[in-house]
Design an enzyme around this catalytic site. Structure first.
Site, mmCIF file in Angstrom:
data_model
loop_
_atom_site.group_PDB
_atom_site.id
_atom_site.type_symbol
_atom_site.label_atom_id
_atom_site.label_comp_id
_atom_site.label_asym_id
_atom_site.label_seq_id
_atom_site.Cartn_x
_atom_site.Cartn_y
_atom_site.Cartn_z
ATOM 1 N N GLU A 1 -38.524 88.726 93.941
ATOM 2 C CA GLU A 1 -37.657 89.755 93.375
ATOM 3 C C GLU A 1 -38.455 90.497 92.323
ATOM 4 O O GLU A 1 -39.396 89.959 91.742
ATOM 5 C CB GLU A 1 -36.404 89.121 92.752
ATOM 6 C CG GLU A 1 -35.458 88.597 93.810
ATOM 7 C CD GLU A 1 -34.082 88.206 93.287
ATOM 8 O OE1 GLU A 1 -33.999 87.642 92.175
ATOM 9 O OE2 GLU A 1 -33.098 88.444 93.999
ATOM 10 N N GLU B 1 -34.425 82.456 96.039
ATOM 11 C CA GLU B 1 -34.762 82.196 94.627
ATOM 12 C C GLU B 1 -34.102 80.875 94.265
ATOM 13 O O GLU B 1 -32.900 80.824 93.998
ATOM 14 C CB GLU B 1 -34.235 83.340 93.744
ATOM 15 C CG GLU B 1 -34.906 84.675 94.000
ATOM 16 C CD GLU B 1 -36.345 84.711 93.495
ATOM 17 O OE1 GLU B 1 -36.725 83.854 92.682
ATOM 18 O OE2 GLU B 1 -37.096 85.586 93.953
ATOM 19 N N ASN C 1 -25.595 81.383 86.566
ATOM 20 C CA ASN C 1 -26.181 81.385 85.208
ATOM 21 C C ASN C 1 -26.404 82.791 84.645
ATOM 22 O O ASN C 1 -26.262 83.006 83.448
ATOM 23 C CB ASN C 1 -27.470 80.554 85.174
ATOM 24 C CG ASN C 1 -28.516 81.050 86.134
ATOM 25 O OD1 ASN C 1 -28.225 81.782 87.081
ATOM 26 N ND2 ASN C 1 -29.748 80.666 85.893
ATOM 27 N N CYS D 1 -33.507 78.799 85.727
ATOM 28 C CA CYS D 1 -34.272 78.204 86.837
ATOM 29 C C CYS D 1 -35.739 77.970 86.481
ATOM 30 O O CYS D 1 -36.357 77.033 86.971
ATOM 31 C CB CYS D 1 -34.165 79.103 88.058
ATOM 32 S SG CYS D 1 -34.612 80.809 87.695
#
Ligand code: NAD
Length: 487
Positions: A461, A248, A151, A282
């Site tokens: 992250e 993630e 994405n 997400c």
């Protein structure tokens, strides 16, 4: 017309594979093959490891401030080539140019810049223990790997490589097989900026190449972005060599809209958090819990703005703000969820169908879709769809809304809209999610750590703490006195 064939990027240049195996990449907005990519076979994989070992030796020996200067040069090149890189992202992902032009490359560059700045600031500790003392060193892990989703291909490559390289590691990145080109461009930019050959290699392919990265004993850490199910496989496989992992993963995030909220702002957040990047984000707030007193007002404005303001079409058209889904498969999956929503009794407020815009008739478009009269046990409310499908639910009571919002195995993100400052914090503190917004949704600056609670992830992250995830602490005890020994 022949399409280009891209090779794997190893040791500072393109490397031809020996198997001859390639895969095709399509533009999701046209259904046309735009290029082919060589799969990383065993020959390429070995070369990736060998060159990363060499690259690591050189890179980790450099002073952090020197690494920082080189990474900042890469940031400058990324920004200078914004439009060229943004176009690659549009053609690979189907997302609108108007997003890629100002988000994808910029937010990737921001993160490398942030970690480049932090690199020379990483320090160890020193402490006296009587006359003896110890000190610690923050040492890089060695060769780290990244596995990306489709994405935000270039942004993901930057978000993973930025902290890894800043801390002195070498990196092998495998982009999604749907969107492999952006990472190659990043590799070229790193070389042009002065990153030594082998420090950032790109290997191409699907699950098998990802599996090799997770299994290789030469790789000390894997940072993965993708689905929860794939993440579990990656963690299981990484356990074989006790690799460090960052995960993630997916989400099914709630947004709570209270009756004192600015409703137009809440509608903006709901639309951004469901229709930006045609719903393929997400952190999307795909479960919108609206207080019963403002429910009608909320859905009236939501319906009107969704039907009036969304322009689907050729993603390269700067007027278009809603693109194509990544693949035919994914398009069909999303349409399957919409059918399920209807069959399980939700009311279709708007959308609910495939689109074939005049300027991109063969693209994999799904109309922005809103379901109302949803209940917590519906499939569309429970499962991540990763498309433009929003479920709106009603609540009456704060505690009940919190309980329902938390009733999921996922915990990536959450949001609250209210003008009551005490309620805003009280509610957000009780939501089980790693990334939360109050009267806002979706912003993710380089400075802010992001990652999931529950099955949405492991580790973080961005933010200062991420640098720690790419280092290991060496403690060194220094004896200043004679050793006391019974022997
Ligand atoms: P995916 O899990 O299908 O694939 C992700 C990557 O894993 C790809 O590069 C793929 O080739 C690779 N892969 C597949 N099987 C593997 C295996 N067994 N071992 C190692 N690698 C393997 O995910 P996707 O469809 O590319 O991306 C969509 C998903 O990613 C959604 O669930 C979304 O929520 C999630 N996502 C999460 C974040 C986040 O930061 N939390 C960001 C973006 C996307």
């Amino acid at each position: 017309m022949t399409t280009p064939v891209y090779q794997n990027f190893i040791n500072g240049h393109f490397l031809k594979n020996q198997s001859g195996e390639t895969f095709a990449v399509k533009n999701p907005a046209t259904d046309e093959v735009i290029y082919h990519v060589e799969v990383a076979d065993a020959f390429v994989q070995n070369a990736a490891i060998e060159s990363a070992k060499q690259g690591f030796a050189t890179w980790s020996a450099m002073a952090p401030i020197e690494r920082s200067r080189i990474l900042l040069k890469a940031v400058e090149l990324l920004r200078a080539r914004n439009d060229e890189l943004a176009k690659i992202e549009v053609l690979d992902t189907g997302k609108p140019w108007q997003e890629a032009e100002c988000v994808d490359v910029q937010t990737g560059a921001d993160v490398i810049e942030y970690f480049a700045g932090l690199a020379p600031a990483q320090v160890g500790q020193q402490q006296m223990v009587g006359e003896d003392f110890y000190y610690t060193r923050k040492e890089p892990l060695g060769i780290c790997a990244g596995i990306g989703a489709w994405n935000y291909p270039l942004q993901i490559a930057c978000w993973k490589s930025g902290p890894a390289l800043a801390a002195g590691n070498a990196f092998i990145f495998k982009p999604s097989e749907e969107t492999p080109l952006g990472a190659i461009k990043l590799a070229e930019i790193f070389i042009e900026a002065g990153v030594p050959a082998g420090v950032f290699n790109v290997v191409q392919g699907a699950a098998e190449v990802g599996q090799w990265l997770t299994q290789s004993a030469d790789i000390k850490k894997v940072s993965f972005t993708g689905e929860v199910g794939t993440g579990k496989k990656v963690v299981a496989s990484a356990a074989g060599s006790l690799k460090d992992v960052t995960m993630e993963l997916g989400g099914k995030s709630p947004l709570l809209v209270f009756d004192d909220a600015d409703i137009s702002q809440a509608v903006s957040a709901a639309m951004l958090g469901n229709f930006y990047t045609q719903g393929e984000i997400c952190t999307n707030c795909t479960r919108i819990y609206v207080h019963k007193n403002v429910y009608q007002q909320f859905i009236d404005e939501l319906k009107a703005r969704t039907e009036q303001n969304i322009i689907a079409g050729d993603p390269m058209d700067p007027e278009v703000n809603f693109g194509a889904l990544i693949s035919k498969n994914h398009h069909d999956l999303v349409m399957g969820y919409i059918d399920k929503g209807i069959s399980e009794g939700a009311t279709l407020l708007t959308g609910g169908k495939a689109l074939s815009p005049e300027s991109a008739p063969n693209g994999y478009f799904v109309a922005p879709t809103v379901f109302t009269d949803c209940s917590d046990d519906m499939t569309i409310v429970k499962e991540e769809i990763f498309g433009p499908v929003m479920s709106v639910l009603v609540f009456e009571d704060e505690d009940d809304a919190i309980r329902r919002a938390n009733d999921t195995h996922l915990g990536l993100a959450a949001g609250v809209f209210t003008k009551d400052i005490k309620r805003a914090h009280r509610v957000i503190h009780q939501l089980q999610a790693g990334i939360c917004w109050i009267n806002s949704y979706g912003n993710s600056p380089a400075e802010m750590p992001v990652g999931g609670y529950k099955q949405s992830g492991i580790g973080r992250e961005n933010g200062i703490e991420t640098l720690d995830h790419y280092t290991q602490t060496k403690s060194i005890y220094v004896g200043m006195t004679d050793i006391e020994s019974p022997f």
